[in-house]
Design an enzyme around this catalytic site. Structure first.
Site, mmCIF file in Angstrom:
data_model
loop_
_atom_site.group_PDB
_atom_site.id
_atom_site.type_symbol
_atom_site.label_atom_id
_atom_site.label_comp_id
_atom_site.label_asym_id
_atom_site.label_seq_id
_atom_site.Cartn_x
_atom_site.Cartn_y
_atom_site.Cartn_z
ATOM 1 C CG HIS A 1 -4.599 -8.179 0.149
ATOM 2 N ND1 HIS A 1 -3.533 -8.779 -0.483
ATOM 3 C CD2 HIS A 1 -5.465 -7.825 -0.817
ATOM 4 C CE1 HIS A 1 -3.750 -8.780 -1.784
ATOM 5 N NE2 HIS A 1 -4.911 -8.206 -2.019
ATOM 6 C CD GLU B 1 -1.244 -9.148 2.289
ATOM 7 O OE1 GLU B 1 -2.094 -9.943 2.749
ATOM 8 O OE2 GLU B 1 -1.208 -8.806 1.093
ATOM 9 C CB CYS C 1 -5.711 -11.624 -2.974
ATOM 10 S SG CYS C 1 -6.908 -10.543 -3.782
HETATM 11 N N1 GLN Z 1 -6.281 -10.310 -9.948
HETATM 12 C C1 GLN Z 1 -7.181 -10.757 -8.943
HETATM 13 C C2 GLN Z 1 -8.415 -9.885 -8.855
HETATM 14 O O1 GLN Z 1 -8.421 -8.794 -9.331
HETATM 15 C C3 GLN Z 1 -6.512 -10.854 -7.597
HETATM 16 C C4 GLN Z 1 -6.131 -9.528 -7.022
HETATM 17 C C5 GLN Z 1 -5.145 -9.619 -5.886
HETATM 18 O O2 GLN Z 1 -4.511 -10.635 -5.697
HETATM 19 N N2 GLN Z 1 -4.984 -8.538 -5.154
HETATM 20 O O3 GLN Z 1 -9.401 -10.288 -8.288
#
Ligand code: GLN
Length: 556
Positions: free
Chosen positions: A514, A516, A388
């Site tokens: 994500h 994970e 992410c």
């Molecule tokens: N801050 C980034 C976004 O909003 C990444 C978000 C995250 O890592 N979950 O896209």
């Protein structure tokens, strides 16, 4: 298979004395045991705080926010539920006081209670009971509801009253109460003390709940005398005073310890359900590998900004452990604060690791440290996994240092950057409210042939969970591609970049989603498996130390 007669049974799990006793873990472990005795189980958590969901809280407040496939931002205990049981959670798996009150107040404004005074009892408690009832279904034999907080908290009261009523309504044979409590060892006295637990049960009894089973967290083994005392004063059968001693190495040992004391047998007997044989073979083999990994141990550096609180990256650490298990290896995690990388440099803090992972996050604190960690991994050919925000940092680093786009950034951190390689998603630009408005939950992703991602997944279409507002800016796709970045995963139809990687690197993969959240100890996520495998290869080549020192995997 299940021998169910009658309705869905309900188990209510409360906590006493102090918080952080591992109620979520215990609930998940019990669910696993019941499942492995052939029953179809669902889990749910009720949280007494007033946020509608934990999505707006800092990880420092509440640990990681766990995202379900259907896009709910939930308590991290749901991660334990899914990891232990493999049973997917949904929106119905986590309710908060905030959410409950919001439903009641919305209904009041709509005129749903015309003429009535709306009150905590019965309106809030009825709403809580409806949340519990949402688990009642033909395909659910046993529903486990964990109540957040500690007995005696003002906030928990409506929840405790609701579960008392619920059990009363379904009858004793169809529901039971488990209280998880603490039996501390007092060093000065050289003794373990049962009094706090007695008092905690006392609090429950004043509101009409008498626990059927007491699970006692303790550092040292309890004696028969302790059990007899708790049994007598708490009015719980002696064999139903269960010891849950701190496990030595891994949380995945907990179900084995609970099964040893037959707690699952007592539960089934009390719920008038047949005691089918318990099949824990696969689980035990997994724990054996975890405790004595045949392929040794590798060290992975995790560079994040909420490092001081282990719960902030709970699912990441667990998924790394899973990636180890499937490779027969232990994973030791070196936690590195990204702001420290800014001060001391990546080499000083990451020297010797066999792989580097940069997890998700929000806000600009520590961003440059993450980018430096990226550069270090890329330049030194250390296996790298970005998740992410980690993918966004990898993109920025590549743009700046490979494609000559000085000042490239995400508009989240630098709205006026000359090269906004990461930008807010179009549909997010009109969003004004913060709660529950990100791109959330499972989306499909097409994985390109001949890439490291495809090799890991072994399939062309996957589904992964998301939680972000920003994305790769397609305006820069061609330029970065020419520089050597590969776009190995794309969201079909929307053309959003989901996975990037470097061809000319042992293993450099970063994803917008994500992974994970989908990893379990019995089924490691393919990317975590691939990453740890690459780290083991790097360690074998002498890049990164492969040590024999026993890991403490899974111990978070
Ligand atoms: N801050 C980034 C976004 O909003 C990444 C978000 C995250 O890592 N979950 O896209």
């Amino acid at each position: 298979m299940a021998t169910r007669n009658g309705p869905t049974r309900h188990i209510f799990i409360t906590g006493g004395v102090v918080s952080s006793l591992g109620k979520g873990l215990t609930s998940a472990a019990l669910a696993l045991l019941l499942r492995q005795r052939g029953y179809r189980v669902k889990l749910q958590k009720l949280d007494p705080y007033l946020n509608v969901d934990p999505g707006t809280m800092s990880p420092y407040q509440h640990g990681e926010v766990y995202v379900t496939a259907d896009g709910a931002e939930t308590d991290l205990d749901l991660g334990h539920y899914e990891r232990f049981t493999g049973i997917p959670c949904t929106r119905n798996s986590n309710y908060t006081s905030g959410g409950i009150y919001r439903s009641v107040i919305t209904r009041e404004r709509e005129g749903g209670y015309l003429g009535k005074t709306v009150q905590v009892i019965p309106h809030i408690t009825d709403e809580i009971k409806a949340a519990i009832r949402s688990l009642d279904a033909d395909d659910v034999d046993i529903a486990i509801t964990e109540i957040g907080g500690t007995a005696g908290d003002i906030e928990s009261l409506p929840f405790l009253e609701a579960i008392r009523q619920y059990r009363h309504e379904i009858g004793r044979r169809n529901g039971l109460f488990i209280h998880l409590t603490l039996v501390p060892y007092i060093k000065a006295a050289g003794e373990m003390k049962t009094k706090p637990s007695q008092q905690s049960v006392g609090i429950l009894r004043t509101i009409g709940i008498v626990p059927d089973i007491l699970i006692c967290r303790c550092e040292r083994p309890m004696t028969a005398e302790h059990k007899a005392k708790l049994s007598l004063f708490c009015d719980v059968d002696e064999n139903k005073v269960i010891e849950e001693k701190d496990v030595e190495h891994s949380i995945y040992e907990v179900p084995i310890e609970l099964a040893r004391q037959d707690v699952d047998v007592y539960i089934l007997e009390m719920l008038n359900l047949h005691v089918n044989p318990l099949d824990l073979g696969e689980w035990k083999r997994m724990v054996d590998t975890l405790l004595a990994p045949p392929a040794g141990t590798v060290e992975i550096g995790v560079v994040g900004k909420y490092i001081s609180l282990r719960d902030s990256y709970k699912s990441i650490y667990e998924a790394l452990t899973h990636g180890g298990i499937v490779n027969g290896a232990g994973v030791r995690i070196r936690m590195v604060e990204s702001e420290d990388v800014e001060k001391s440099g990546a080499a000083a803090l990451l020297d010797g690791v066999a792989g580097i992972l940069v997890p998700g996050g929000f806000g600009d604190r520590g961003i440059e440290g993450k980018i430096q960690a990226n550069q270090y991994a890329r330049g030194n050919r250390i296996p790298f996994f970005g998740i992410c925000l980690g993918m966004q940092c990898a993109t920025i680093e590549f743009a700046r240092n490979v494609c000559g786009m000085a000042g490239a950034n995400s508009t989240e951190f630098a709205p006026d950057t000359p090269y906004p390689v990461i930008d807010m998603m179009i549909e997010q630009k009109k969003v004004t409210e913060k709660g529950g408005t990100m791109r959330l939950g499972a989306y499909a992703c097409a994985v390109a042939d001949g890439t490291a991602a495809r090799q890991a997944y072994g399939q062309a279409e996957i589904s992964e969970r998301h939680r972000h507002r920003y994305e790769f800016n397609n305006r820069f796709r061609e330029k970065l591609q020419r520089g050597g970045l590969r776009f190995s995963g794309v969201c079909p139809g929307r053309d959003l970049v989901e996975i990037i990687e470097l061809a000319d690197h042992p293993w450099f993969v970063a994803c917008q989603f994500h992974p994970e959240f989908q990893s379990t100890p019995l089924r490691a996520h393919p990317l975590f498996r691939g990453f740890v495998e690459a780290a083991l290869r790097a360690a074998a080549r002498g890049e990164g130390r492969k040590t024999k020192r026993a890991a403490r995997p899974g111990k978070a």
